[in-house]
Every structure is written in structure tokens, then in C-alpha cells.
Design a protein around this motif. Sequence first.
Motif, PDB file in Angstrom:
ATOM      1  N   ASP A  35       0.327  -2.582   6.912  1.00 31.80           N
ATOM      2  CA  ASP A  35      -0.238  -1.560   7.225  1.00 31.80           C
ATOM      3  C   ASP A  35       0.364  -0.282   6.487  1.00 31.80           C
ATOM      4  N   GLN A  36       1.381  -0.600   6.037  1.00 31.50           N
ATOM      5  CA  GLN A  36       1.887   0.579   5.238  1.00 31.50           C
ATOM      6  C   GLN A  36       1.556   0.488   3.751  1.00 31.50           C
ATOM      7  N   ILE A  37       1.149   1.864   3.410  1.00 35.67           N
ATOM      8  CA  ILE A  37       0.542   2.233   2.126  1.00 35.67           C
ATOM      9  C   ILE A  37       1.429   1.634   1.063  1.00 35.67           C
ATOM     10  N   LYS A  38       1.145   0.826   0.024  1.00 33.87           N
ATOM     11  CA  LYS A  38       2.111   0.645  -1.268  1.00 33.87           C
ATOM     12  C   LYS A  38       1.509   1.226  -2.341  1.00 33.87           C
ATOM     13  N   GLY A  41       3.429  -0.907 -15.793  1.00 33.19           N
ATOM     14  CA  GLY A  41       3.892  -1.775 -14.787  1.00 33.19           C
ATOM     15  C   GLY A  41       3.110  -1.666 -13.478  1.00 33.19           C
ATOM     16  N   GLY A  42       2.637  -0.488 -13.187  1.00 41.00           N
ATOM     17  CA  GLY A  42       2.013  -0.024 -11.982  1.00 41.00           C
ATOM     18  C   GLY A  42       0.464  -0.786 -12.084  1.00 41.00           C
ATOM     19  N   PHE A  43      -0.244  -0.909 -13.365  1.00 41.75           N
ATOM     20  CA  PHE A  43      -1.446  -1.534 -13.489  1.00 41.75           C
ATOM     21  C   PHE A  43      -1.540  -3.093 -13.100  1.00 41.75           C
ATOM     22  N   LYS A  44      -0.112  -3.442 -13.822  1.00 42.08           N
ATOM     23  CA  LYS A  44       0.228  -4.946 -13.747  1.00 42.08           C
ATOM     24  C   LYS A  44       0.067  -5.373 -12.421  1.00 42.08           C
ATOM     25  N   ALA A  45       0.953  -4.507 -11.523  1.00 42.25           N
ATOM     26  CA  ALA A  45       1.103  -5.105 -10.022  1.00 42.25           C
ATOM     27  C   ALA A  45       0.021  -4.682  -9.377  1.00 42.25           C
ATOM     28  N   PHE A  46      -1.047  -3.685  -9.828  1.00 45.21           N
ATOM     29  CA  PHE A  46      -2.161  -3.167  -9.018  1.00 45.21           C
ATOM     30  C   PHE A  46      -3.253  -4.336  -9.256  1.00 45.21           C
ATOM     31  N   CYS A  47      -3.228  -4.929 -10.351  1.00 48.61           N
ATOM     32  CA  CYS A  47      -4.258  -5.765 -10.702  1.00 48.61           C
ATOM     33  C   CYS A  47      -3.948  -7.227 -10.351  1.00 48.61           C
ATOM     34  N   SER A  48      -2.791  -7.467  -9.962  1.00 46.65           N
ATOM     35  CA  SER A  48      -2.222  -9.008  -9.947  1.00 46.65           C
ATOM     36  C   SER A  48      -2.623  -9.324  -8.599  1.00 46.65           C
ATOM     37  N   ALA A  49      -2.813  -8.600  -7.391  1.00 40.90           N
ATOM     38  CA  ALA A  49      -3.054  -9.267  -6.208  1.00 40.90           C
ATOM     39  C   ALA A  49      -3.744  -8.099  -5.341  1.00 40.90           C
ATOM     40  N   SER A  50      -4.571  -8.555  -4.578  1.00 39.43           N
ATOM     41  CA  SER A  50      -4.942  -7.848  -3.361  1.00 39.43           C
ATOM     42  C   SER A  50      -4.552  -8.003  -1.929  1.00 39.43           C
ATOM     43  N   GLY A  51      -5.125  -7.182  -1.092  1.00 42.69           N
ATOM     44  CA  GLY A  51      -4.689  -7.486   0.521  1.00 42.69           C
ATOM     45  C   GLY A  51      -3.251  -7.027   0.522  1.00 42.69           C
ATOM     46  N   LYS A  52      -2.528  -7.656   1.652  1.00 42.33           N
ATOM     47  CA  LYS A  52      -1.194  -7.262   2.128  1.00 42.33           C
ATOM     48  C   LYS A  52      -0.192  -7.671   1.251  1.00 42.33           C
ATOM     49  N   ASN A  53      -0.367  -8.501   0.085  1.00 39.14           N
ATOM     50  CA  ASN A  53       0.414  -8.629  -0.715  1.00 39.14           C
ATOM     51  C   ASN A  53       0.226  -7.720  -2.240  1.00 39.14           C
ATOM     52  N   GLY A  54      -0.643  -6.869  -2.033  1.00 40.24           N
ATOM     53  CA  GLY A  54      -0.979  -6.176  -3.460  1.00 40.24           C
ATOM     54  C   GLY A  54      -0.480  -4.825  -3.524  1.00 40.24           C
ATOM     55  N   ILE A  55      -0.615  -4.017  -4.406  1.00 43.47           N
ATOM     56  CA  ILE A  55      -0.538  -2.630  -4.469  1.00 43.47           C
ATOM     57  C   ILE A  55      -1.768  -2.029  -4.135  1.00 43.47           C
ATOM     58  N   LYS A  97       4.018   6.049   9.204  1.00 41.50           N
ATOM     59  CA  LYS A  97       5.023   5.712   8.201  1.00 41.50           C
ATOM     60  C   LYS A  97       4.565   5.918   6.776  1.00 41.50           C
ATOM     61  N   ALA A  98       5.914   6.657   6.099  1.00 40.74           N
ATOM     62  CA  ALA A  98       5.441   7.295   4.736  1.00 40.74           C
ATOM     63  C   ALA A  98       5.147   5.976   3.916  1.00 40.74           C
ATOM     64  N   PRO A  99       4.179   6.163   2.862  1.00 40.32           N
ATOM     65  CA  PRO A  99       3.613   5.187   1.935  1.00 40.32           C
ATOM     66  C   PRO A  99       5.137   4.787   1.260  1.00 40.32           C
ATOM     67  N   ILE A 100       5.162   3.373   0.914  1.00 40.39           N
ATOM     68  CA  ILE A 100       6.329   3.168  -0.056  1.00 40.39           C
ATOM     69  C   ILE A 100       5.810   3.516  -1.406  1.00 40.39           C
ATOM     70  N   VAL A 101       6.638   4.101  -2.375  1.00 41.75           N
ATOM     71  CA  VAL A 101       6.376   4.648  -3.701  1.00 41.75           C
ATOM     72  C   VAL A 101       7.345   4.131  -4.587  1.00 41.75           C
ATOM     73  N   GLU A 102       7.136   3.352  -5.601  1.00 30.18           N
ATOM     74  CA  GLU A 102       7.729   2.875  -6.769  1.00 30.18           C
ATOM     75  C   GLU A 102       7.702   3.347  -8.062  1.00 30.18           C
ATOM     76  N   SER A 103       8.563   3.724  -8.703  1.00 29.86           N
ATOM     77  CA  SER A 103       8.530   4.129 -10.298  1.00 29.86           C
ATOM     78  C   SER A 103       8.520   2.984 -11.036  1.00 29.86           C
ATOM     79  N   ILE A 104       7.532   2.439 -11.518  1.00 30.76           N
ATOM     80  CA  ILE A 104       7.761   1.125 -12.429  1.00 30.76           C
ATOM     81  C   ILE A 104       7.246   1.626 -13.941  1.00 30.76           C
TER      82      ILE A 104
END
Length: 340
Positions: free
Chosen positions: A20-23, A59-73, A48-55
Amino acid sequence: MKISKVLILASLVCAASLADQIKIAGSSTVFPFSSYVAEEFSVVKNKKAPIVESIGTGGGFKAFCSASGKNGIDISNASRPMKMSEFEECLKNGIDDISGYMIGYDGIVFAQNKDNGSLNLTKEQIFLALAKEVPIDGKLVANQYKKWSDIDKNLPNKEISVYGPPTTSGTRDSFEEQLMQKASKKFKEYGYKSGKYSQIRDDGVYIPSGENDNLIIAKLAQNKNAFGIFGYGFLAENKDKIVAVAIDSVSPNENSVGDGSYELARSLYFYVKNSSKASNPDISEFIDLFVSESMIGNDGVLKSIGLIPLNKELFAKMQENVKNPTKLTKDMVKNSEILK
């Protein structure tokens, strides 16, 4: 046996909570703005504050496009528009319903220790300091320039040392396109590569410094001979330590970045999976807060930490885009657009 059941139940609760936490992940330039909104979201919405990563943008687009649902960004921060290769990677993985939002402007700065005072450089001088190959006696040769004064005797007699973003960074992409490629047009020796040449030297003069721009600021504070490349927001937050170099006699500030007279101005974005929005209502609330007048408006709080606001027309379009999201298409990505 009882302990096992307790552990299993705790794991399920934890997994549900994380789902449920925004990634959010991506650009180091957008990171401070996104992090501020995340903290504000937690306080205002009591969630809960969203989890924010500086990659980095790449790197962000790679993570964003690699998976959807609870395992994705859920949201990808970006200091440049999404590339076609990144969009196609999303499509390949079944992520085909994406919307993009522009949040404001930023300028790429070339900065140094404040104690050094003011300095004006041309795009061509910076290019010659950083290019992997440079024209000498009508030929392209490996870059031999060691000091700024080697390029122009009127420049400082100190070694060329530049801390900058890695190849995964949108800031690096923008710097290569807006400065390196443009400056290469001035030199006939690049031939068919003229206007396209962007290779940065790899002999230790240019030092890739990760996705934490605050580390570059710290290095400039210690090393008066070095320069750094990063987003304007970090300059705005550290004017007691660093000063920006004027490029072709134009210094980066709110006005020059906003009106485009500073040539290294650029737009900042975030991209959202609409499937994530559908499954997690918190994401829509977060977006509403992020693009609100109080955050990115002309007098919004993010302006105080370095974000250059959109003009009234674009701000109104972004507000409308939030109410009626535009689904990203290949033509839009090809033309670096987020709105039809």
C-alpha cells in the motif's frame, strides 16, 4: 507451531503494508522535491510517507518498467522525457498505461567553491575540457588538456577536475545533449559527428560521482580547484558554499532558467502507472498534492528549495492533465511530449 503462525501473520501484514505504500524512484534532481512532498503527504493525510529513492533518471525508468503491482515502482521521477527504448521496455512488460506530469524547470549548473569568486566560461571551453577527443592541428586526438589555461591562457592556471553525474543520470543525458553536442557544432573536425558528439573523457579528469548530488557539493566545499555538475535546486540550497559559473555570460537563476535564456535550462517530470493509481487511491492524493498551487505554483513551497515554477498556461494544463490524465503513446514519446 504458534510461533510460526505469528511470524506468518506478521509477514503478511508487513507485505500488505508495503504494497500500500507508494514507491517512487528516479532522478536525483527531482529527489528533494519529491521527498518534500512525500513528507508533507504523510503529515497532511496522516498516512505513511511514500518511499523515495534517488537512483538516477535512467535507473528510475529501468525499475519503473521492469515490474508492475506490489513489486514495482509506482512513480518514476525524471529530469528528462522518457526515451523510446524505455517506453518499449515498459510495453514489453505489460506496462502500457502511463501518464506523465511536468512539475517545473531546472537548470544544469557548472559550479565551484564560493571562495573562487565569479567565472565566465563558454560552452566551447567546457566542451574542450571534457570531450574525450579534441581538435588539435586539424585532427581529432585524445584530450591532452590538463589545465584550464591550456585551453585559453586567460582561464585559471589550475588542473581540470570535474565531479559530475554517472551515465544513469538524466542530468548527464541533458548535459551531453545541451552542452556537449551543441558545442561540437563549432568544430569542423568532428565531421558527420558535428552536433552529435557527446563523449566525455574517461582519464580521471571527469569523475562520475553517483546519484547523490550532495556529495558533489561536499567535495566542492573541500576542493577549490574542482568544478561540479548538478541541478539548480542544489545550488539554491547551498549558496553559502558554492557559486555557479556563468555560461556564455548568462548565470543560472530563477529568471534565466524560467525564460530559457540560460541554455542549460530543462523541464522536470514524474511518470505514473495508472494501474497503480487504480489499485492504490493514495497515489491520486499524492499527485494532487504534488501538482497543487501550494507545492509547485508561483508561490509554492518547492520554489524555496530551488524548483523554478511553470508559467500560468502550463500550470493550468498540468492541473487539467491531473483531472483527465493523458495516456502516453509512442508518438508522444518520440516527440518528447507528455500532453497531446
